[in-house]
Design a protein around this motif. Structure first.
Motif, PDB file in Angstrom:
ATOM      1  N   UNK A  28       1.157  -1.455   0.193  1.00 43.60           N
ATOM      2  CA  UNK A  28       0.084   0.618  -0.003  1.00 43.60           C
ATOM      3  C   UNK A  28       1.205   1.055   0.239  1.00 43.60           C
ATOM      4  N   UNK A  29       1.647   1.590   0.535  1.00 38.17           N
ATOM      5  CA  UNK A  29       3.087   2.775   0.349  1.00 38.17           C
ATOM      6  C   UNK A  29       3.320   2.240  -0.768  1.00 38.17           C
ATOM      7  N   UNK A  30       3.116   1.553  -1.593  1.00 38.16           N
ATOM      8  CA  UNK A  30       3.799   1.435  -2.843  1.00 38.16           C
ATOM      9  C   UNK A  30       2.741   2.303  -3.694  1.00 38.16           C
ATOM     10  N   UNK A  31       1.384   1.899  -3.566  1.00 34.86           N
ATOM     11  CA  UNK A  31       0.315   2.117  -4.552  1.00 34.86           C
ATOM     12  C   UNK A  31      -0.052   3.608  -4.161  1.00 34.86           C
ATOM     13  N   UNK A  32       0.358   3.691  -3.155  1.00 34.81           N
ATOM     14  CA  UNK A  32       0.163   5.397  -2.671  1.00 34.81           C
ATOM     15  C   UNK A  32       0.982   6.011  -3.686  1.00 34.81           C
ATOM     16  N   UNK A  33       2.097   5.979  -3.699  1.00 35.93           N
ATOM     17  CA  UNK A  33       2.097   7.356  -3.975  1.00 35.93           C
ATOM     18  C   UNK A  33       2.370   6.638  -5.664  1.00 35.93           C
ATOM     19  N   UNK A  34       1.422   6.169  -6.159  1.00 35.94           N
ATOM     20  CA  UNK A  34       1.782   5.471  -8.101  1.00 35.94           C
ATOM     21  C   UNK A  34       1.134   7.328  -8.408  1.00 35.94           C
ATOM     22  N   UNK A  35       2.586   7.176  -9.186  1.00 33.43           N
ATOM     23  CA  UNK A  35       2.048   7.820 -10.506  1.00 33.43           C
ATOM     24  C   UNK A  35       1.022   8.019 -11.866  1.00 33.43           C
TER      25      UNK A  35
END
Length: 174
Positions: A28-35
Motif C-alpha cells: 500500500x505504501x507503493x500504490x499510495x505514491x503511484x504516478x
C-alpha cells in the motif's frame, strides 16, 4: 488531471492474516505514491457487521479490475477460495490476476488448483539460490519484494488497462 482508479481484490487465507497485513502495509505504501493510477483494494475487512458476507464478496469480485492472489499452502487448501474466488480469475475469459507467493509452496507436492499455469511472483536476487516468497524475507527484502511486485503490476496496467486510460497515460508520460 485525476488518475484513473483501479480496484483490486485481495484474496488470501485467514491463516495467513499476519503475513497478509505485513505485505499489504508495504504494498500500500507503493500504490499510495503511484504516478499513473489511484489504486483501491478490497479485502474482507471491508465487510460490514450484519451484511451478507457472501454477497459482499461476490459484488467485490465483480466490481474490481483484477485480483491479487496471496498464495500459500493455506490459500491452496481453502475450499472457499478454490470454489468461490479462483474461478473469477481462472475460468475462460476471467479477470486478470497477479498471483503472489506469500508463503512457500512446494511445486512438486502441492495442488495449485489451476494456478500452475500462471506465473507466480517471487523475489529474485543473485543473493538467493532460488526465488523467495514474501514470508521468507527479512524487512529490507520485504520492501524490495513489494516494490518489485508493484512495478510489474503498474507496468502491466500502463500497457493494458482500459486502453483509453493507457493511451492518455502514455501521452502524458511523453
Amino acid at each position: 488531471m485525476s488518475k484513473p482508479q483501479v480496484k483490486f481484490f485481495v484474496s488470501y487465507a485467514h491463516a495467513n492474516n499476519r503475513a497478509k497485513e505485513q505485505f499489504m502495509a508495504l504494498f500500500t505504501e507503493q500504490t499510495a505514491a503511484a504516478k499513473h493510477f489511484d489504486y483501491q483494494f478490497w479485502n474482507d475487512k471491508e465487510l460490514q457487521i450484519g451484511s451478507d458476507w457472501r454477497e459482499s464478496i461476490n459484488t467485490a469480485l465483480a466490481e474490481t479490475d483484477f485480483g491479487l492472489l496471496l498464495v500459500s499452502p493455506a490459500f491452496l487448501g481453502s475450499q472457499f477460495i478454490v470454489a468461490n474466488e479462483l474461478p473469477t480469475y481462472l475460468e475462460q475469459g476471467g479477470k486478470r490476476c497477479f498471483p503472489v507467493m506469500l508463503a512457500p509452496v512446494d511445486f512438486d507436492r502441492h495442488d495449485f488448483k489451476g494456478l500452475q499455469d500462471q506465473q507466480i511472483f517471487m523475489l529474485h536476487s543473485s543473493d538467493f539460490k532460488a526465488p523467495r516468497a514474501f514470508s521468507e524475507l527479512k524487512l529490507k527484502r520485504r520492501a524490495d519484494f513489494s516494490y518489485a511486485l508493484f512495478a510489474q503490476i503498474d507496468d502491466w496496467l500502463v500497457a493494458n488497462f482500459k486502453n483509453d486510460h493507457a493511451k492518455l497515460i502514455n501521452e502524458v508520460a511523453q
